[in-house]
Design a protein around this motif. Sequence first.
Motif, PDB file in Angstrom:
ATOM      1  N   ARG A   1       9.268  -3.774  -8.585  1.00  0.00           N
ATOM      2  CA  ARG A   1       8.829  -2.378  -8.554  1.00  0.00           C
ATOM      3  C   ARG A   1       7.948  -2.104  -7.343  1.00  0.00           C
ATOM      4  O   ARG A   1       8.010  -1.024  -6.758  1.00  0.00           O
ATOM      5  N   VAL A   2       7.136  -3.078  -6.974  1.00  0.00           N
ATOM      6  CA  VAL A   2       6.287  -2.923  -5.788  1.00  0.00           C
ATOM      7  C   VAL A   2       7.165  -2.779  -4.548  1.00  0.00           C
ATOM      8  O   VAL A   2       6.960  -1.883  -3.729  1.00  0.00           O
ATOM      9  N   VAL A   3       8.158  -3.642  -4.425  1.00  0.00           N
ATOM     10  CA  VAL A   3       9.068  -3.591  -3.281  1.00  0.00           C
ATOM     11  C   VAL A   3       9.798  -2.252  -3.256  1.00  0.00           C
ATOM     12  O   VAL A   3       9.914  -1.617  -2.200  1.00  0.00           O
ATOM     13  N   ASP A   4      10.292  -1.796  -4.410  1.00  0.00           N
ATOM     14  CA  ASP A   4      10.947  -0.488  -4.479  1.00  0.00           C
ATOM     15  C   ASP A   4      10.015   0.612  -3.992  1.00  0.00           C
ATOM     16  O   ASP A   4      10.400   1.471  -3.195  1.00  0.00           O
ATOM     17  N   ALA A   5       8.789   0.607  -4.479  1.00  0.00           N
ATOM     18  CA  ALA A   5       7.828   1.660  -4.133  1.00  0.00           C
ATOM     19  C   ALA A   5       7.506   1.656  -2.637  1.00  0.00           C
ATOM     20  O   ALA A   5       7.409   2.714  -2.014  1.00  0.00           O
ATOM     21  N   LEU A   6       7.353   0.480  -2.065  1.00  0.00           N
ATOM     22  CA  LEU A   6       6.953   0.370  -0.660  1.00  0.00           C
ATOM     23  C   LEU A   6       8.090   0.634   0.317  1.00  0.00           C
ATOM     24  O   LEU A   6       7.857   0.798   1.510  1.00  0.00           O
ATOM     25  N   SER A   7       9.315   0.689  -0.173  1.00  0.00           N
ATOM     26  CA  SER A   7      10.466   0.823   0.728  1.00  0.00           C
ATOM     27  C   SER A   7      11.079   2.222   0.732  1.00  0.00           C
ATOM     28  O   SER A   7      12.155   2.417   1.278  1.00  0.00           O
ATOM     29  N   ARG A   8      10.416   3.199   0.200  1.00  0.00           N
ATOM     30  CA  ARG A   8      10.999   4.540   0.074  1.00  0.00           C
ATOM     31  C   ARG A   8      10.663   5.490   1.214  1.00  0.00           C
ATOM     32  O   ARG A   8      11.282   6.528   1.356  1.00  0.00           O
ATOM     33  N   ALA A   9       9.697   5.155   2.056  1.00  0.00           N
ATOM     34  CA  ALA A   9       9.287   6.062   3.135  1.00  0.00           C
ATOM     35  C   ALA A   9       9.959   5.692   4.450  1.00  0.00           C
ATOM     36  O   ALA A   9       9.995   4.526   4.820  1.00  0.00           O
ATOM     37  N   ARG A  10      10.477   6.695   5.145  1.00  0.00           N
ATOM     38  CA  ARG A  10      11.067   6.466   6.461  1.00  0.00           C
ATOM     39  C   ARG A  10       9.993   6.423   7.556  1.00  0.00           C
ATOM     40  O   ARG A  10      10.034   5.590   8.446  1.00  0.00           O
ATOM     41  N   PHE A  11       9.050   7.376   7.523  1.00  0.00           N
ATOM     42  CA  PHE A  11       8.102   7.516   8.627  1.00  0.00           C
ATOM     43  C   PHE A  11       6.639   7.377   8.232  1.00  0.00           C
ATOM     44  O   PHE A  11       5.828   7.000   9.051  1.00  0.00           O
ATOM     45  N   GLY A  12       6.287   7.729   7.008  1.00  0.00           N
ATOM     46  CA  GLY A  12       4.882   7.674   6.618  1.00  0.00           C
ATOM     47  C   GLY A  12       4.720   7.359   5.150  1.00  0.00           C
ATOM     48  O   GLY A  12       5.423   7.909   4.302  1.00  0.00           O
ATOM     49  N   LEU A  13       3.825   6.438   4.855  1.00  0.00           N
ATOM     50  CA  LEU A  13       3.547   6.041   3.479  1.00  0.00           C
ATOM     51  C   LEU A  13       2.043   6.078   3.264  1.00  0.00           C
ATOM     52  O   LEU A  13       1.292   5.401   3.968  1.00  0.00           O
ATOM     53  N   TYR A  14       1.616   6.911   2.340  1.00  0.00           N
ATOM     54  CA  TYR A  14       0.208   6.998   1.971  1.00  0.00           C
ATOM     55  C   TYR A  14       0.075   6.458   0.561  1.00  0.00           C
ATOM     56  O   TYR A  14       0.796   6.889  -0.339  1.00  0.00           O
ATOM     57  N   ILE A  15      -0.831   5.512   0.370  1.00  0.00           N
ATOM     58  CA  ILE A  15      -1.024   4.878  -0.928  1.00  0.00           C
ATOM     59  C   ILE A  15      -2.419   5.205  -1.429  1.00  0.00           C
ATOM     60  O   ILE A  15      -3.403   5.001  -0.714  1.00  0.00           O
ATOM     61  N   VAL A  16      -2.491   5.709  -2.655  1.00  0.00           N
ATOM     62  CA  VAL A  16      -3.768   6.015  -3.285  1.00  0.00           C
ATOM     63  C   VAL A  16      -3.904   5.110  -4.490  1.00  0.00           C
ATOM     64  O   VAL A  16      -3.028   5.075  -5.359  1.00  0.00           O
ATOM     65  N   GLY A  17      -4.984   4.348  -4.539  1.00  0.00           N
ATOM     66  CA  GLY A  17      -5.190   3.449  -5.663  1.00  0.00           C
ATOM     67  C   GLY A  17      -6.383   2.551  -5.419  1.00  0.00           C
ATOM     68  O   GLY A  17      -7.062   2.654  -4.400  1.00  0.00           O
ATOM     69  N   ASN A  18      -6.635   1.677  -6.340  1.00  0.00           N
ATOM     70  CA  ASN A  18      -7.756   0.752  -6.268  1.00  0.00           C
ATOM     71  C   ASN A  18      -7.269  -0.554  -5.644  1.00  0.00           C
ATOM     72  O   ASN A  18      -6.729  -1.419  -6.330  1.00  0.00           O
ATOM     73  N   ALA A  19      -7.460  -0.685  -4.336  1.00  0.00           N
ATOM     74  CA  ALA A  19      -6.970  -1.852  -3.609  1.00  0.00           C
ATOM     75  C   ALA A  19      -7.594  -3.147  -4.129  1.00  0.00           C
ATOM     76  O   ALA A  19      -6.909  -4.169  -4.244  1.00  0.00           O
ATOM     77  N   SER A  20      -8.865  -3.114  -4.464  1.00  0.00           N
ATOM     78  CA  SER A  20      -9.529  -4.329  -4.951  1.00  0.00           C
ATOM     79  C   SER A  20      -8.901  -4.817  -6.244  1.00  0.00           C
ATOM     80  O   SER A  20      -8.641  -6.009  -6.414  1.00  0.00           O
ATOM     81  N   LEU A  21      -8.642  -3.889  -7.156  1.00  0.00           N
ATOM     82  CA  LEU A  21      -8.023  -4.257  -8.434  1.00  0.00           C
ATOM     83  C   LEU A  21      -6.611  -4.784  -8.229  1.00  0.00           C
ATOM     84  O   LEU A  21      -6.251  -5.839  -8.755  1.00  0.00           O
ATOM     85  N   LEU A  22      -5.813  -4.072  -7.449  1.00  0.00           N
ATOM     86  CA  LEU A  22      -4.435  -4.510  -7.222  1.00  0.00           C
ATOM     87  C   LEU A  22      -4.380  -5.884  -6.574  1.00  0.00           C
ATOM     88  O   LEU A  22      -3.601  -6.749  -6.975  1.00  0.00           O
TER      89      LEU A  22
END
Length: 109
Positions: free
Chosen positions: A45-66
């Motif tokens: 699911r992570v790979v799916d989520a990270l591979s959907r943007a052609r030009f720009g990907l903005y991620i909002v979340g708790n980086a420390s927790l992830l």
Amino acid sequence: GGGSTSEVHVSTIEQFAGEQSDLVLLSLVRSNDTGAIGMLGVDSRVVDALSRARFGLYIVGNASLLGAESALWESVLRLLKQERAAVCAQRVHSACTAHAQYAVRTRWV
């Protein structure tokens, strides 16, 4: 994807499977008492989520927790920092202008 600049497509990763968009805003916000990351810990699911943007990907979340709960997220975050592709904000302030008394100030490390 590929539509006019006024189009906004909102969906889950499952609904977006096989599609791409020029710009993706990926919300990885988790809210629970145990710090569980749920499906964000499933590599496919992570790979799916990270591979959907052609030009720009903005991620909002708790980086420390992830990063603490997933070896894959730890690697992704390390790579983004090495490439200077990530900006990790330590504080977020948000408020509805009509309900300013309910402003949310979030801080994480």
